[in-house]
Design a protein around this motif. Structure first.
Motif, PDB file in Angstrom:
ATOM      1  N   ILE A 182       0.880  -1.175   0.000  1.00  0.00           N
ATOM      2  CA  ILE A 182       0.000   0.000   0.000  1.00  0.00           C
ATOM      3  C   ILE A 182       0.911   1.215   0.000  1.00  0.00           C
ATOM      4  CG2 ILE A 182      -1.842   1.212   1.230  1.00  0.00           C
ATOM      5  CD1 ILE A 182      -2.860  -1.439   0.389  1.00  0.00           C
ATOM      6  N   ILE A 183       0.954   1.945  -1.125  1.00  0.00           N
ATOM      7  CA  ILE A 183       1.906   3.052  -1.253  1.00  0.00           C
ATOM      8  C   ILE A 183       1.158   4.369  -1.480  1.00  0.00           C
ATOM      9  CG2 ILE A 183       3.721   1.532  -2.141  1.00  0.00           C
ATOM     10  CD1 ILE A 183       3.150   2.541  -4.959  1.00  0.00           C
ATOM     11  N   GLY A 184       1.845   5.469  -1.257  1.00  0.00           N
ATOM     12  CA  GLY A 184       1.217   6.772  -1.470  1.00  0.00           C
ATOM     13  C   GLY A 184       1.813   7.817  -0.551  1.00  0.00           C
ATOM     14  N   ARG A 185       1.373   9.065  -0.728  1.00  0.00           N
ATOM     15  CA  ARG A 185       1.889  10.153   0.103  1.00  0.00           C
ATOM     16  C   ARG A 185       1.429   9.984   1.550  1.00  0.00           C
ATOM     17  NH1 ARG A 185      -0.656  14.350  -0.786  1.00  0.00           N
ATOM     18  NH2 ARG A 185      -2.261  13.507  -2.153  1.00  0.00           N
ATOM     19  N   PRO A 186       2.059  10.712   2.486  1.00  0.00           N
ATOM     20  CA  PRO A 186       1.606  10.649   3.883  1.00  0.00           C
ATOM     21  C   PRO A 186       0.161  11.124   4.024  1.00  0.00           C
ATOM     22  CG  PRO A 186       3.744  11.723   3.730  1.00  0.00           C
ATOM     23  CD  PRO A 186       3.249  11.554   2.325  1.00  0.00           C
ATOM     24  N   ASN A 187      -0.542  10.486   4.936  1.00  0.00           N
ATOM     25  CA  ASN A 187      -1.891  10.925   5.334  1.00  0.00           C
ATOM     26  C   ASN A 187      -2.962  10.789   4.262  1.00  0.00           C
ATOM     27  OD1 ASN A 187      -3.007  11.684   7.778  1.00  0.00           O
ATOM     28  ND2 ASN A 187      -3.283  13.793   7.159  1.00  0.00           N
ATOM     29  N   VAL A 188      -2.779   9.862   3.327  1.00  0.00           N
ATOM     30  CA  VAL A 188      -3.840   9.631   2.335  1.00  0.00           C
ATOM     31  C   VAL A 188      -4.769   8.501   2.787  1.00  0.00           C
ATOM     32  CG1 VAL A 188      -2.560  10.509   0.344  1.00  0.00           C
ATOM     33  CG2 VAL A 188      -2.334   8.101   0.967  1.00  0.00           C
ATOM     34  N   ALA A 263       1.191  -3.239  -6.326  1.00  0.00           N
ATOM     35  CA  ALA A 263       1.248  -2.003  -5.540  1.00  0.00           C
ATOM     36  C   ALA A 263      -0.102  -1.291  -5.674  1.00  0.00           C
ATOM     37  CB  ALA A 263       2.371  -1.108  -6.044  1.00  0.00           C
ATOM     38  N   VAL A 264      -0.684  -0.932  -4.527  1.00  0.00           N
ATOM     39  CA  VAL A 264      -1.924  -0.148  -4.524  1.00  0.00           C
ATOM     40  C   VAL A 264      -1.532   1.289  -4.190  1.00  0.00           C
ATOM     41  CG1 VAL A 264      -4.181   0.200  -3.461  1.00  0.00           C
ATOM     42  CG2 VAL A 264      -3.343  -2.130  -3.845  1.00  0.00           C
ATOM     43  N   LEU A 265      -1.631   2.174  -5.187  1.00  0.00           N
ATOM     44  CA  LEU A 265      -1.299   3.586  -4.973  1.00  0.00           C
ATOM     45  C   LEU A 265      -2.545   4.289  -4.450  1.00  0.00           C
ATOM     46  CD1 LEU A 265       0.557   6.104  -5.358  1.00  0.00           C
ATOM     47  CD2 LEU A 265      -0.409   6.300  -7.651  1.00  0.00           C
ATOM     48  N   VAL A 266      -2.460   4.781  -3.212  1.00  0.00           N
ATOM     49  CA  VAL A 266      -3.615   5.435  -2.587  1.00  0.00           C
ATOM     50  C   VAL A 266      -3.530   6.939  -2.840  1.00  0.00           C
ATOM     51  CG1 VAL A 266      -4.935   5.762  -0.461  1.00  0.00           C
ATOM     52  CG2 VAL A 266      -3.647   3.633  -0.814  1.00  0.00           C
ATOM     53  N   ILE A 267      -4.608   7.491  -3.375  1.00  0.00           N
ATOM     54  CA  ILE A 267      -4.690   8.934  -3.663  1.00  0.00           C
ATOM     55  C   ILE A 267      -5.805   9.520  -2.800  1.00  0.00           C
ATOM     56  CG2 ILE A 267      -5.424  10.566  -5.459  1.00  0.00           C
ATOM     57  CD1 ILE A 267      -3.963   8.761  -7.464  1.00  0.00           C
ATOM     58  N   ASP A 268      -5.574  10.703  -2.265  1.00  0.00           N
ATOM     59  CA  ASP A 268      -6.569  11.382  -1.426  1.00  0.00           C
ATOM     60  C   ASP A 268      -7.539  12.126  -2.351  1.00  0.00           C
ATOM     61  OD1 ASP A 268      -7.963  13.149   0.183  1.00  0.00           O
ATOM     62  OD2 ASP A 268      -6.271  13.492   1.549  1.00  0.00           O
ATOM     63  N   ALA A 269      -8.800  11.692  -2.357  1.00  0.00           N
ATOM     64  CA  ALA A 269      -9.795  12.298  -3.256  1.00  0.00           C
ATOM     65  C   ALA A 269      -9.994  13.777  -2.958  1.00  0.00           C
ATOM     66  CB  ALA A 269     -11.134  11.567  -3.119  1.00  0.00           C
ATOM     67  N   SER A 270      -9.807  14.173  -1.689  1.00  0.00           N
ATOM     68  CA  SER A 270     -10.037  15.585  -1.330  1.00  0.00           C
ATOM     69  C   SER A 270      -8.910  16.491  -1.816  1.00  0.00           C
ATOM     70  CB  SER A 270     -10.211  15.728   0.189  1.00  0.00           C
ATOM     71  OG  SER A 270      -9.046  15.298   0.860  1.00  0.00           O
ATOM     72  N   VAL A 271      -7.747  15.898  -2.150  1.00  0.00           N
ATOM     73  CA  VAL A 271      -6.605  16.673  -2.644  1.00  0.00           C
ATOM     74  C   VAL A 271      -6.464  16.532  -4.157  1.00  0.00           C
ATOM     75  CG1 VAL A 271      -4.076  16.914  -2.525  1.00  0.00           C
ATOM     76  CG2 VAL A 271      -5.371  16.407  -0.447  1.00  0.00           C
ATOM     77  N   GLY A 272      -6.778  15.346  -4.674  1.00  0.00           N
ATOM     78  CA  GLY A 272      -6.594  15.082  -6.104  1.00  0.00           C
ATOM     79  C   GLY A 272      -5.224  14.472  -6.359  1.00  0.00           C
ATOM     80  N   VAL A 273      -4.937  14.145  -7.609  1.00  0.00           N
ATOM     81  CA  VAL A 273      -3.692  13.463  -7.966  1.00  0.00           C
ATOM     82  C   VAL A 273      -2.571  14.502  -8.115  1.00  0.00           C
ATOM     83  CG1 VAL A 273      -4.290  13.420 -10.428  1.00  0.00           C
ATOM     84  CG2 VAL A 273      -2.660  11.768  -9.527  1.00  0.00           C
ATOM     85  N   THR A 274      -1.393  14.206  -7.539  1.00  0.00           N
ATOM     86  CA  THR A 274      -0.298  15.189  -7.499  1.00  0.00           C
ATOM     87  C   THR A 274       0.959  14.647  -8.188  1.00  0.00           C
ATOM     88  OG1 THR A 274       0.664  14.347  -5.448  1.00  0.00           O
ATOM     89  CG2 THR A 274      -1.139  15.922  -5.224  1.00  0.00           C
ATOM     90  N   GLU A 275       1.949  15.527  -8.364  1.00  0.00           N
ATOM     91  CA  GLU A 275       3.236  15.110  -8.943  1.00  0.00           C
ATOM     92  C   GLU A 275       3.936  14.100  -8.043  1.00  0.00           C
ATOM     93  OE1 GLU A 275       4.598  15.566 -11.928  1.00  0.00           O
ATOM     94  OE2 GLU A 275       2.702  16.547 -12.416  1.00  0.00           O
ATOM     95  N   GLN A 276       3.777  14.253  -6.726  1.00  0.00           N
ATOM     96  CA  GLN A 276       4.387  13.293  -5.795  1.00  0.00           C
ATOM     97  C   GLN A 276       3.771  11.901  -5.979  1.00  0.00           C
ATOM     98  OE1 GLN A 276       7.021  13.577  -4.183  1.00  0.00           O
ATOM     99  NE2 GLN A 276       7.030  11.943  -2.681  1.00  0.00           N
ATOM    100  N   ASP A 277       2.458  11.858  -6.254  1.00  0.00           N
ATOM    101  CA  ASP A 277       1.811  10.563  -6.561  1.00  0.00           C
ATOM    102  C   ASP A 277       2.478   9.935  -7.782  1.00  0.00           C
ATOM    103  OD1 ASP A 277      -0.169  10.709  -4.530  1.00  0.00           O
ATOM    104  OD2 ASP A 277      -1.393  12.027  -5.779  1.00  0.00           O
ATOM    105  N   LYS A 289       5.688  -3.970 -11.515  1.00  0.00           N
ATOM    106  CA  LYS A 289       4.675  -4.542 -10.623  1.00  0.00           C
ATOM    107  C   LYS A 289       3.265  -4.272 -11.139  1.00  0.00           C
ATOM    108  CE  LYS A 289       7.927  -5.737  -7.800  1.00  0.00           C
ATOM    109  NZ  LYS A 289       8.275  -7.135  -7.559  1.00  0.00           N
ATOM    110  N   GLY A 290       2.310  -5.049 -10.647  1.00  0.00           N
ATOM    111  CA  GLY A 290       0.915  -4.735 -10.918  1.00  0.00           C
ATOM    112  C   GLY A 290       0.577  -3.437 -10.195  1.00  0.00           C
ATOM    113  N   ILE A 291      -0.241  -2.575 -10.819  1.00  0.00           N
ATOM    114  CA  ILE A 291      -0.574  -1.284 -10.182  1.00  0.00           C
ATOM    115  C   ILE A 291      -2.082  -1.064 -10.178  1.00  0.00           C
ATOM    116  CG2 ILE A 291      -0.228   1.227 -10.202  1.00  0.00           C
ATOM    117  CD1 ILE A 291       2.405   0.824 -11.629  1.00  0.00           C
ATOM    118  N   ILE A 292      -2.588  -0.730  -8.967  1.00  0.00           N
ATOM    119  CA  ILE A 292      -3.990  -0.350  -8.795  1.00  0.00           C
ATOM    120  C   ILE A 292      -4.001   1.037  -8.168  1.00  0.00           C
ATOM    121  CG2 ILE A 292      -6.142  -0.878  -7.567  1.00  0.00           C
ATOM    122  CD1 ILE A 292      -5.146  -3.858  -7.547  1.00  0.00           C
ATOM    123  N   ILE A 293      -4.814   1.941  -8.715  1.00  0.00           N
ATOM    124  CA  ILE A 293      -4.954   3.283  -8.126  1.00  0.00           C
ATOM    125  C   ILE A 293      -6.238   3.280  -7.299  1.00  0.00           C
ATOM    126  CG2 ILE A 293      -5.238   5.742  -8.621  1.00  0.00           C
ATOM    127  CD1 ILE A 293      -3.849   5.004 -11.411  1.00  0.00           C
TER     128      ILE A 293
END
Length: 441
Positions: A182-188, A263-277, A289-293
């Protein structure tokens, strides 16, 4: 098979970045002649003989410092030690054995990881060997002399590093349960997703970014099948600066992704997708790897008929290099669509392991080249003779051609799209190796 992880550890200014750059083959770290200039840890993929591994460069360890920057670098080094399979402990022959080396050695011993003791700045092996032998006093094995600046002694050092891989990686290989990072920015909401799947608060969650200290492996059972989920937060709360938090998370992400199937990339819907993502997604993409957003906190979004469409378009724009990734809109808080996440994980794992018969592949290749003529340059036309699948995880194909230089990226993408049209391969990257074969051979 996953690549082992090797961390270079040592006090400031012993030559860690010089060694890292020499092994990585390019100047990635900034090297200056004063301590503490390698601020952030950087990783690179290295090949020695037939073995590949991921190398991590660390900031120097000052064991007893009150200085905030050195304390921060020590934390980074500790994370590198935790994630590594093998540690290169680098010391400096010119400075000789100092008290801080012994303290770092004690810290490494406690990690119970294989340690390769390497003595740097040995420009004359014959004259300086008595100074090298002094490091036997650390009590962690034979010191190996090298000169990172002159690239001397690398063979013996790398042979010793590679020797330790078999035992460290085998244990992971034997466990055939699917591994999900489970990957992604902090606090998502990475930890919240795992907690909801477990139905208990196994992972500490707080509204402060960076509360998860370790990358934690958690077993989740679903429909009689076990999955291993890894939460990659790996941050400390006192990292106040946004950049520091991002740097901390990168190596933990590399390590977890390397050990995972999906890898499951977790994105915060309230912030939207970012360059760090995009940076984080790139780590999983590079490693095939397999990737799920997973767009989390979907319950917080006010919706109309076009909301999903808008979000999907944003994701496709920022993450345009992974058009194959599967997307799911979830809420860790309410549990919305978490069941669907498992269905998608299963589908992606199947696609990662899908094998296509050679005859069928060549039929697709023949149709594709008939529909769109291969490119030509200066009167010479690209000819595609044959295609075959040689590996899975990710599905890997070899295409035999008359001239590699004529195989433009755009035409390779066209062939990939034709294969995807036929077989889907949703959620997984495809790898293509282009080989030359002389005509009439």
């Amino acid at each position: 098979m996953r690549k082992p992880i090797v961390a270079i550890i040592g006090r400031p200014n012993v030559g860690k970045s010089t060694l890292f750059n020499a092994l990585a083959g390019e100047r990635i770290s900034i090297v200056k002649d004063y301590p503490g200039v390698t601020r952030d840890r950087i990783y690179a993929d290295v090949r020695w003989l037939n073995t590949q591994f991921t190398l991590i460069d660390t900031g120097g360890i000052e064991p007893d410092t009150k200085n905030e920057m050195f304390a921060h670098m020590r934390e980074q080094a500790e994370i590198a030690i935790e994630t590594a399979d093998v540690i290169i402990f680098l010391v400096d022959v010119r400075q000789g054995l100092v008290d801080a080396d012994s303290k770092v050695a004690d810290m490494l011993r406690r990690s119970q990881k294989p340690i390769v003791l390497v003595v740097n700045k040995v420009d004359n092996f014959h004259k300086q060997m008595p100074d090298v032998y002094e490091f036997y006093n650390l009590g962690i094995g034979d010191p190996i002399p090298i000169s990172a600046a002159s690239k001397l002694g690398f063979g013996e050092m790398l042979d010793e590093v590679v020797k330790h891989f078999k035992t460290t990686v085998d244990a992971d290989e034997e466990d055939d349960r699917p591994r999900i990072a489970i990957i992604g920015r902090p606090n998502v909401g990475k930890s919240s997703i795992i907690n909801k799947l477990l139905g208990e608060n196994r992972v500490i969650v707080s509204d402060i970014a960076g509360t998860t200290r370790d990358a934690i492996d958690t077993t989740v059972r679903r429909n009689g099948k076990e999955y291993i989920f890894t939460d990659t937060a790996g941050l400390r709360r006192k990292s106040k600066i946004k950049e520091d938090i991002e740097r901390y998370s990168i190596v933990r992400t590399v390590a977890a992704v390397e050990r995972s199937d999906v890898a499951v990339l977790v994105i915060d819907a309230s912030v939207g997708v970012t360059e760090q993502d995009a940076k984080i997604a790139g780590i999983a993409h590079e490693r095939g790897k397999g990737i799920i957003i997973a767009v989390n906190k979907w319950d917080m979004i006010e919706k109309d008929n076009n909301t999903v469409k808008r979000y999907t378009a944003d994701i496709q724009e920022v993450l345009s290099f992974i058009p194959y990734a599967e997307t799911v809109f979830i809420s860790a808080k309410t549990g919305q669509r978490l069941n669907k996440l498992f269905d998608i994980i299963e589908k992606v794992i199947q696609n990662q392991n899908l094998r296509i018969a050679t005859g069928v592949l060549n039929q697709i290749l023949a149709e594709a080249t008939a529909l769109q003529q291969p490119p030509s340059d200066k009167g010479k036309q690209l000819r595609l003779y044959y295609i075959t699948q040689v590996a899975v995880k990710p599905p890997t194909f070899v295409i035999f051609v008359n001239d590699k230089n004529l195989m433009h990226f755009s035409y390779q993408r066209y062939i990939e799209n034709k294969i995807r049209e036929a077989f889907g391969f949703a959620g997984t990257s495809l790898k293509f190796l282009i080989r030359e074969r002389k005509e009439n051979s």
